[in-house]
Design a protein around this motif. Sequence first.
Motif, mmCIF file in Angstrom:
data_model
loop_
_atom_site.group_PDB
_atom_site.id
_atom_site.type_symbol
_atom_site.label_atom_id
_atom_site.label_comp_id
_atom_site.label_asym_id
_atom_site.label_seq_id
_atom_site.Cartn_x
_atom_site.Cartn_y
_atom_site.Cartn_z
ATOM 1 N N ALA A 135 0.713 -1.293 -0.025
ATOM 2 C CA ALA A 135 0.107 0.144 -0.092
ATOM 3 C C ALA A 135 0.766 1.300 -0.072
ATOM 4 N N LEU A 136 1.897 1.254 0.651
ATOM 5 C CA LEU A 136 2.572 2.382 0.828
ATOM 6 C C LEU A 136 3.555 2.640 -0.588
ATOM 7 N N GLY A 137 3.837 1.424 -1.148
ATOM 8 C CA GLY A 137 4.318 1.612 -2.491
ATOM 9 C C GLY A 137 3.533 2.216 -3.581
ATOM 10 N N GLN A 138 2.575 2.177 -3.506
ATOM 11 C CA GLN A 138 1.409 2.810 -4.270
ATOM 12 C C GLN A 138 1.306 4.280 -4.157
ATOM 13 N N VAL A 139 1.722 4.795 -2.795
ATOM 14 C CA VAL A 139 1.654 6.119 -2.593
ATOM 15 C C VAL A 139 2.640 6.849 -2.811
ATOM 16 N N VAL A 140 4.008 6.311 -2.137
ATOM 17 C CA VAL A 140 5.139 7.147 -2.120
ATOM 18 C C VAL A 140 6.037 6.300 -3.370
ATOM 19 N N GLY A 141 5.782 5.440 -3.911
ATOM 20 C CA GLY A 141 6.514 4.672 -5.123
ATOM 21 C C GLY A 141 7.339 3.617 -4.591
ATOM 22 N N ARG A 142 7.293 2.514 -5.176
ATOM 23 C CA ARG A 142 8.145 1.246 -4.650
ATOM 24 C C ARG A 142 9.571 1.659 -4.960
ATOM 25 N N ALA A 143 10.058 2.263 -5.700
ATOM 26 C CA ALA A 143 11.389 2.720 -6.015
ATOM 27 C C ALA A 143 12.169 3.381 -4.890
ATOM 28 N N ARG A 144 11.221 4.331 -4.185
ATOM 29 C CA ARG A 144 11.480 4.982 -3.295
ATOM 30 C C ARG A 144 11.911 4.315 -1.966
ATOM 31 N N LEU A 145 10.725 3.163 -1.669
ATOM 32 C CA LEU A 145 10.828 2.159 -0.582
ATOM 33 C C LEU A 145 12.130 1.547 -0.824
ATOM 34 N N ARG A 146 12.244 1.059 -1.818
ATOM 35 C CA ARG A 146 13.649 -0.039 -2.126
ATOM 36 C C ARG A 146 14.853 0.856 -1.908
ATOM 37 N N SER A 147 14.938 2.205 -2.300
ATOM 38 C CA SER A 147 15.844 2.996 -2.103
ATOM 39 C C SER A 147 16.490 3.062 -0.412
ATOM 40 N N TRP A 148 15.576 2.396 0.356
ATOM 41 C CA TRP A 148 16.290 2.460 1.447
ATOM 42 C C TRP A 148 17.289 1.418 1.837
ATOM 43 N N GLY A 149 17.393 0.688 0.974
ATOM 44 C CA GLY A 149 18.274 -0.467 1.108
ATOM 45 C C GLY A 149 17.696 -1.883 1.067
ATOM 46 N N ARG A 150 18.354 -3.073 0.603
ATOM 47 C CA ARG A 150 18.015 -4.389 0.911
ATOM 48 C C ARG A 150 18.682 -5.317 1.582
ATOM 49 N N LEU A 151 18.310 -6.004 2.379
ATOM 50 C CA LEU A 151 18.708 -6.944 3.367
ATOM 51 C C LEU A 151 18.680 -8.334 2.934
ATOM 52 N N GLY A 152 18.204 -8.587 1.838
ATOM 53 C CA GLY A 152 18.058 -10.039 1.320
ATOM 54 C C GLY A 152 17.172 -10.181 0.033
ATOM 55 N N GLU A 153 17.026 -11.389 -0.317
ATOM 56 C CA GLU A 153 16.290 -11.465 -1.599
ATOM 57 C C GLU A 153 14.823 -10.944 -1.274
ATOM 58 N N HIS A 154 14.227 -11.539 -0.170
ATOM 59 C CA HIS A 154 12.742 -11.141 0.254
ATOM 60 C C HIS A 154 12.764 -9.870 1.215
ATOM 61 N N LEU A 155 13.664 -9.391 1.781
ATOM 62 C CA LEU A 155 13.568 -8.477 2.703
ATOM 63 C C LEU A 155 14.371 -7.070 2.489
ATOM 64 N N VAL A 362 11.526 -16.670 13.707
ATOM 65 C CA VAL A 362 11.338 -17.564 12.457
ATOM 66 C C VAL A 362 11.576 -17.100 11.145
ATOM 67 N N CYS A 363 11.820 -15.968 10.981
ATOM 68 C CA CYS A 363 12.514 -15.301 9.640
ATOM 69 C C CYS A 363 11.247 -15.453 8.787
ATOM 70 N N PRO A 364 10.278 -14.719 8.880
ATOM 71 C CA PRO A 364 9.151 -15.081 7.908
ATOM 72 C C PRO A 364 9.247 -14.889 6.636
ATOM 73 N N TRP A 365 10.107 -13.531 6.302
ATOM 74 C CA TRP A 365 10.373 -13.388 4.771
ATOM 75 C C TRP A 365 11.119 -14.664 4.003
ATOM 76 N N TRP A 366 11.852 -15.384 4.617
ATOM 77 C CA TRP A 366 12.699 -16.532 4.092
ATOM 78 C C TRP A 366 11.586 -17.748 4.327
ATOM 79 N N THR A 367 11.134 -18.154 5.227
ATOM 80 C CA THR A 367 10.367 -19.133 5.789
ATOM 81 C C THR A 367 9.191 -19.510 4.708
#
Length: 510
Positions: A135-155, A362-367
């Motif tokens: 939902a936030l990606g629709q408002v502020v843009g997914r590119a802006r959210l991704r610009s915060w940095g990546r911590l893994g493939e799904h996180l 549990v690391c839900p982003w991976w599990t």
Amino acid sequence: MLEEKLVEKPAMEGIEDLRPTPPGSARTWTWGVFAQAWATMMVNSGTFSSGAALLSLGLSVPETLLAQSCGAVILLAGLILNASAGVKYGIPFPVFARSSFGSGGAHFCTLSRGAVAIMWLSFQCWQGVLGIHAALGQVVGRARLRSWGRLGEHLDVAKLVILLLYLGLHAVLIQLGPAKLKRCISSVLPFMVMGILGIAVWAAFLCPVQEALVAAEESTPESIGSKSIAFFAAMNSSIGTWSTLVLNVCDLSRFSPTQKDQALGQALGVPVPFVATLFIGMWLAGATTVAYGKAVWQIPDCFAHWPSMVSVLAGLVLAAATLLVNVLANIISPINDLMNVAPNHFTYRGCGFFVLILSVAVCPWWTFSGRITFVLNFLSGYAMITGAIAGIFMADYWILRRRQLNVEELYTKTGVNWKALLAVLLGAAPLIPGFVDALIHQGGSAGHLVSPVWGHLYSGFSFLFSWSVAGTSYLLLSLGEFRTLRSKELEFSNIASSSSEYSSPNSNSM
């Protein structure tokens, strides 16, 4: 009554939540409350996603719905049977477990049940995070959210921040206590139902229903064997999803005034909402395949195709609904389970915060990143343990003890009933080879460690097999105790009969 006397004992356990709920004003869960509570839990993103995920097994939509419906009926029967003791005696799950496993052995039941509930809590939290993130990606843009940095493939950093803030909301409800949750059920359920129906309307606009259902069926399904095996795997997954609630349903039914309330409420709240949500999930997967060339099988993925404001509102509703389901189904029971370990030292809030920490571990982003892993490895994996425990509960309460419990004895130290633990081992052991193979194999087409028989036994029958074998084994191991209980009943019956005959002349002369 014995239950009321127990409540008056200040030294009993030292924790209010583990004491029997007395009849009267505390029994507020009528059939309507039960129906709404279960409908709230069934109409959720996990049920929605599993409908589309199960199509990867190679079944058609009607076959999948039939399999899931059969599983829902079996699930309902288990819920009603295990809820009976909670209504009759007002006892929670950790105390009910002592009747068959002993006070020490009950820790195995509560901690294993709590562990899988924490995993389900972790999955649900991640669904809420994905909804807010989308939902936030629709408002502020997914590119802006991704610009915060990546911590893994799904996180990425944005998802991690949302996860921590979302868990903070859970912590607030834990701090407030569970008493206010029931007031939220009737207010949240309509929004969830409208949201699911809104998704169905959207799917109908994308393409005709029949075309969507045909497109939903996987053209290259995962290899799991014959259609019969796939059918039982789908049925088993629907039971396994809620098998933890089969164990701890006493935590809810202890607040029900009558057996009719819990039975009718669950009959109305479990099968229909469950199957309807599954169907809409499959419907949308097919409709989006036709419209966009790629199936959407999770609710948060829908937001990318919706207007910004609609996505934001939907994300907030999803997050709020998931929050309520988490606290109602996946937090209160693990808290009681942990408190049962040391009731005079562990607090409700302390155990609640610890549960939240474990859900992150549990690391839900991976599990929960893969469909086949989620449906089979996770659901069937823990179903082989909960199924065995449920079989022992039912065999002990309904057959061995004939629904007669010594409540006062349940609050004393009775050690460990080795027969129950051995029965769990006998029920689960044949499933372990298939479980280990599934964890290593991860849905591939080669590299199996065991023969297909063990894999099929695990994937298709983990709950029902362990339930039947463990329950039967427990009864066979308890034959001596069974005879003792029947002798006591016969002796009591003879005494009562003699007393009745002795008093009958006086009663006739009145």
